[in-house]
Design a protein around this motif. Structure first.
Motif, mmCIF file in Angstrom:
data_model
loop_
_atom_site.group_PDB
_atom_site.id
_atom_site.type_symbol
_atom_site.label_atom_id
_atom_site.label_comp_id
_atom_site.label_asym_id
_atom_site.label_seq_id
_atom_site.Cartn_x
_atom_site.Cartn_y
_atom_site.Cartn_z
ATOM 1 N N GLY A 251 0.664 -1.238 0.011
ATOM 2 C CA GLY A 251 0.011 0.191 0.020
ATOM 3 C C GLY A 251 0.793 1.337 -0.029
ATOM 4 N N GLY A 252 1.954 1.285 -0.478
ATOM 5 C CA GLY A 252 2.679 2.480 -0.475
ATOM 6 C C GLY A 252 3.509 2.928 0.764
ATOM 7 N N LYS A 253 3.186 2.023 1.758
ATOM 8 C CA LYS A 253 3.545 2.467 3.235
ATOM 9 C C LYS A 253 4.937 1.577 3.663
ATOM 10 C CE LYS A 253 -0.892 3.626 5.239
ATOM 11 N NZ LYS A 253 -1.568 3.469 6.279
ATOM 12 N N GLY A 254 4.980 0.190 3.002
ATOM 13 C CA GLY A 254 6.151 -0.524 3.541
ATOM 14 C C GLY A 254 6.235 -1.689 2.282
ATOM 15 N N TYR A 255 7.214 -2.584 2.660
ATOM 16 C CA TYR A 255 7.334 -3.692 1.531
ATOM 17 C C TYR A 255 7.428 -4.983 2.640
ATOM 18 C CZ TYR A 255 9.119 0.037 -1.568
ATOM 19 O OH TYR A 255 9.532 0.842 -2.351
ATOM 20 N N ALA A 256 7.019 -6.064 1.865
ATOM 21 C CA ALA A 256 7.255 -7.331 2.318
ATOM 22 C C ALA A 256 7.897 -8.443 1.682
ATOM 23 C CB ALA A 256 5.658 -8.001 2.582
ATOM 24 N N LEU A 257 8.675 -8.895 2.195
ATOM 25 C CA LEU A 257 9.359 -10.083 1.682
ATOM 26 C C LEU A 257 8.920 -11.093 2.128
ATOM 27 C CD1 LEU A 257 13.382 -9.564 2.309
ATOM 28 C CD2 LEU A 257 12.227 -9.481 0.178
ATOM 29 N N LEU A 258 8.770 -12.142 0.994
ATOM 30 C CA LEU A 258 8.028 -13.467 1.384
ATOM 31 C C LEU A 258 8.536 -14.489 0.866
ATOM 32 C CD1 LEU A 258 5.420 -14.787 2.210
ATOM 33 C CD2 LEU A 258 4.645 -14.651 0.209
ATOM 34 N N PRO A 259 9.598 -15.264 1.927
ATOM 35 C CA PRO A 259 10.267 -16.418 1.339
ATOM 36 C C PRO A 259 9.706 -17.824 1.324
ATOM 37 C CG PRO A 259 10.690 -15.777 3.514
ATOM 38 C CD PRO A 259 9.905 -14.769 3.163
ATOM 39 N N ARG A 260 10.078 -18.387 0.590
ATOM 40 C CA ARG A 260 9.315 -19.928 0.316
ATOM 41 C C ARG A 260 10.214 -21.064 1.059
ATOM 42 N NH1 ARG A 260 4.631 -17.871 -1.628
ATOM 43 N NH2 ARG A 260 5.027 -16.519 -3.621
ATOM 44 N N ALA A 261 11.343 -20.651 1.330
ATOM 45 C CA ALA A 261 12.082 -21.604 2.044
ATOM 46 C C ALA A 261 13.426 -20.873 3.064
ATOM 47 C CB ALA A 261 12.857 -22.411 1.179
#
Length: 278
Positions: free
Chosen positions: A87-97
């Motif tokens: 939403g333009g406020k932050g970022y999210a890393l999404l690791p699969r492992a």
């Protein structure tokens, strides 16, 4: 997506076309650990799916286990770690492992390098730990959540406590002990307030490595940890997603979010048994 043939010496973010991605300076970054019940990963997955956030790029690092699969909405391929704009406020890393065996410290260093080079404001690390190993200090509190912070993130402590999230016991105001010898002594003496299996107590864990790395560099890191049991952890993920959303300012306290459950959750516990078995 353009194939990256050479091993990455540093952690890089590449777009679908293989071009380097630059993050907006000052925004925060949410990172889930691969831990008990996969609750942190499920929580971020739920946030992204509910908000309809767009993928920014794919995170490439030689310390991560390589994974490749079908893509989701807005991207053609799913890789070992992806970055989303929240939403333009932050970022999210999404690791699969998790990081490759023996590479947790190197992965933490690469992530800290990435954070500094992009001018990220704060890091929120989501984690889970086995509820069955809690000590009396944790069992005596109604909250299953705990927080740990680096020195620059101590400013977040008051806001976390006002939400009913206590600091991790046995680690002082930051919730973790920097001296490993002191940890071993406390464990041997039976005076430690934190469970022995908590990742912040283990030399080789990614969580501890990132705490140490960020504290030494003056990076604001806040760990939100939930005690859970293995099983159907969907409800745990919903709770963690709600807390993370409030803490980061994505939503306000008491705001009723209408969660959109990812279709992939239908297979969290696998399919039904084959009828031929009976």
């Amino acid at each position: 997506m353009k194939l990256v043939e050479d091993a990455q010496d540093n952690m890089d973010i590449l777009s679908e076309s293989g071009q380097p991605v630059k993050l907006t300076k000052g925004r925060w970054l949410m990172v889930p650990t691969v831990s008990v019940g996969n609750v942190p990963q499920l929580a971020v997955d739920l946030l992204v799916n509910t908000r309809g956030d767009e993928i920014v790029g794919h995170v490439m690092d030689s310390n991560m286990v390589p994974v490749c699969g079908n893509g989701g909405s807005g991207y053609s391929i799913s890789t070992g770690c992806e970055l989303f704009d929240l939403g333009g406020k932050g970022y999210a890393l999404l690791p699969r492992a998790p990081p490759a065996p023996g590479r947790a410290a190197a992965a933490a260093k690469d992530l800290a390098d990435l954070i500094q080079s992009h001018g990220v404001g704060e890091i929120f690390l989501l984690a889970s730990s086995y509820a069955g190993g809690r000590r009396d200090a944790q069992l005596g509190d109604s909250s299953r959540l705990r927080y740990m912070v680096t020195t620059p993130a101590l400013k977040l402590s008051e806001g976390l406590r006002s939400r009913g999230i206590p600091v991790m016991e046995g680690g002082g105001e930051k919730g973790w002990v920097e001296d490993l010898q002191q940890i071993e002594k406390d464990m041997n003496d039976g005076t430690s307030g934190a469970p022995a299996f908590i990742a912040s107590q283990r030399r080789s864990s990614f969580l501890r490595s990132l705490l140490v790395e960020c504290d030494a560099r003056g990076i604001a890191l806040c760990v939100l940890l939930m005690f859970v049991f293995e099983g159907d952890n969907s409800a745990d993920a919903v709770e963690m997603a709600g807390v993370a959303s409030e803490v980061t300012g994505l939503s306000t306290a008491g705001e009723g979010l209408e969660w959109k459950i990812p279709s992939s959750w239908q297979k969290n516990l696998g399919g039904p048994p084959e009828s031929m078995l009976y």
